[in-house]
Design an enzyme around this catalytic site. Structure first.
Site, mmCIF file in Angstrom:
data_model
loop_
_atom_site.group_PDB
_atom_site.id
_atom_site.type_symbol
_atom_site.label_atom_id
_atom_site.label_comp_id
_atom_site.label_asym_id
_atom_site.label_seq_id
_atom_site.Cartn_x
_atom_site.Cartn_y
_atom_site.Cartn_z
ATOM 1 N N LEU A 20 0.839 -1.204 0.000
ATOM 2 C CA LEU A 20 0.000 0.000 0.000
ATOM 3 C C LEU A 20 0.871 1.251 0.000
ATOM 4 O O LEU A 20 1.906 1.281 0.660
ATOM 5 C CB LEU A 20 -0.860 0.010 1.271
ATOM 6 N N ASP A 62 3.478 -5.687 2.580
ATOM 7 C CA ASP A 62 3.822 -4.633 3.549
ATOM 8 C C ASP A 62 4.445 -5.187 4.832
ATOM 9 O O ASP A 62 4.632 -4.443 5.796
ATOM 10 C CB ASP A 62 2.557 -3.838 3.921
ATOM 11 N N GLU A 67 6.452 -2.923 12.673
ATOM 12 C CA GLU A 67 5.989 -2.124 13.815
ATOM 13 C C GLU A 67 4.465 -2.110 13.941
ATOM 14 O O GLU A 67 3.926 -2.009 15.049
ATOM 15 C CB GLU A 67 6.472 -0.682 13.667
ATOM 16 N N ASP A 68 3.772 -2.219 12.824
ATOM 17 C CA ASP A 68 2.314 -2.087 12.872
ATOM 18 C C ASP A 68 1.612 -3.278 13.509
ATOM 19 O O ASP A 68 0.415 -3.217 13.786
ATOM 20 C CB ASP A 68 1.776 -1.831 11.457
ATOM 21 N N ARG A 87 -3.343 -6.369 5.402
ATOM 22 C CA ARG A 87 -2.273 -6.538 6.393
ATOM 23 C C ARG A 87 -2.709 -7.342 7.620
ATOM 24 O O ARG A 87 -1.876 -7.636 8.483
ATOM 25 C CB ARG A 87 -1.749 -5.158 6.828
ATOM 26 N N ARG A 133 -6.439 3.991 9.981
ATOM 27 C CA ARG A 133 -6.132 2.587 10.272
ATOM 28 C C ARG A 133 -6.574 2.163 11.675
ATOM 29 O O ARG A 133 -6.931 1.008 11.898
ATOM 30 C CB ARG A 133 -4.615 2.343 10.147
ATOM 31 N N HIS A 166 0.149 7.558 9.826
ATOM 32 C CA HIS A 166 0.082 7.134 11.227
ATOM 33 C C HIS A 166 0.510 8.285 12.131
ATOM 34 O O HIS A 166 1.230 9.191 11.697
ATOM 35 C CB HIS A 166 1.058 5.973 11.472
ATOM 36 N N CYS A 253 8.894 2.139 11.566
ATOM 37 C CA CYS A 253 8.038 1.047 11.050
ATOM 38 C C CYS A 253 8.790 -0.248 10.813
ATOM 39 O O CYS A 253 8.183 -1.314 10.778
ATOM 40 C CB CYS A 253 7.415 1.419 9.717
HETATM 41 C C1 CIR Z 1 1.064 0.664 4.784
HETATM 42 O O1 CIR Z 1 0.432 1.480 4.114
HETATM 43 O O2 CIR Z 1 0.537 0.003 5.670
HETATM 44 C C2 CIR Z 1 2.542 0.481 4.494
HETATM 45 N N1 CIR Z 1 2.783 0.654 3.109
HETATM 46 C C3 CIR Z 1 3.375 1.454 5.292
HETATM 47 C C4 CIR Z 1 3.276 1.234 6.758
HETATM 48 C C5 CIR Z 1 4.147 2.162 7.517
HETATM 49 N N2 CIR Z 1 4.118 1.866 8.904
HETATM 50 C C6 CIR Z 1 4.243 2.757 9.865
HETATM 51 O O3 CIR Z 1 4.260 3.958 9.617
HETATM 52 N N3 CIR Z 1 4.261 2.313 11.104
#
Ligand code: CIR
Length: 258
Positions: A20, A62, A67-68, A87, A133, A166, A253
């Site tokens: 994404l 992704d 971290e997410d 995700r 999110r 985020h 991340c």
């Molecule tokens: C997303 O859109 O989920 C990934 N392409 C990028 C996630 C980045 N994560 C973060 O800032 N903790």
């Protein structure tokens, strides 16, 4: 700041460019992303961390943005429920890895959604971003878990902010009660008791920096910001993040640190 010892990372998979993104910076180069990830891992090791390196996972383009998938505290871990449908499955393997490291593990449950990138630790307090999110239920569940662990938290609504995915795309917490903040967040009432390092619009990407033990990792190319941190006594380590920036990712991340 808590002394950190470990980090979990996952190198980008070959289909990383299919993940994404909301920015128009072009398609990332996979080889370059791999090199940048290797340099990132070396920097974490130089900061004194032992790394758990997971296998790249093509099922989830992704998934390098580990971290997410979790919120790791000194007293317990919370496995998230990422807000992007593509995700959600990333948490399964991460949960197994984290359950080996932590005895106290809880989960964000449906209908809550939460991305770790929306959670900013500042000592015993956590700022939790309400975002595209992370929903209200996710914020509530996390704040209850944190409270049970003896931490306080507050909600920061970033849904009206123009350019951040985020919360941590626009804020970082450093020692000495200092927050790095983008201009749009600098005036927020929750942050008044902190020292501020404000990054201007042109340097907005630099706000996502990470303090690890004696060092602050920052994205390269933001000399004014680097000089300001050094003037305040922080030791900086610059890393080229160009390929991850193309996918909306920043320094925080790419790892889970504990
Ligand atoms: C997303 O859109 O989920 C990934 N392409 C990028 C996630 C980045 N994560 C973060 O800032 N903790």
């Amino acid at each position: 700041m808590t002394h950190l010892r470990h980090a979990i990372v996952r190198p980008p998979s070959s289909n990383f460019a299919d993940g994404l993104t909301s920015v128009y910076l072009g398609r990332p180069d996979f080889e370059m992303a791999r090199q940048q990830h290797r340099a990132y891992c070396q920097a974490l090791s130089s900061c004194g961390l032992t790394l758990t390196v997971l296998e790249p996972d093509e099922s989830f383009p992704d998934s390098t943005f580990v971290e997410d998938t979790a919120v790791l505290t000194s007293r317990g871990a919370i496995i998230t429920r990422p807000g992007a449908p593509s995700r959600k499955g990333e948490v399964d393997e991460i949960a197994e890895v984290i359950q080996q490291a932590y005895s106290n593990v809880t989960f964000i449950c449906e209908p809550g959604t939460l991305d770790g990138g929306d959670v900013c630790e500042a000592g015993n307090h956590y700022f939790i971003g309400l975002s595209e999110r992370t929903n209200q239920k996710g914020v509530l569940q996390l704040s209850e878990y944190l409270s049970a662990l003896g931490f306080t938290s507050s909600l920061i609504d970033i849904r009206g902010l123009s350019k951040i995915l985020h919360l941590k795309s626009g804020i970082a917490s450093l020692r000495e009660k200092t927050l790095v903040l983008i201009e749009e967040l600098a005036g927020h009432k929750e942050f008044t008791k902190y020292n501020h390092v404000v990054v201007g619009q042109a340097a907005q990407y630099a706000a996502n920096c990470v303090e690890i033990n004696d060092y602050v990792l920052i994205a390269s190319g933001y000399e004014g910001f680097r000089d300001e941190l050094q003037r305040r006594g922080y030791q900086t380590v610059e890393l080229d993040m160009s390929e991850f920036q193309k996918m909306d990712g920043g320094l925080s991340c790419l790892s889970l640190r504990f």
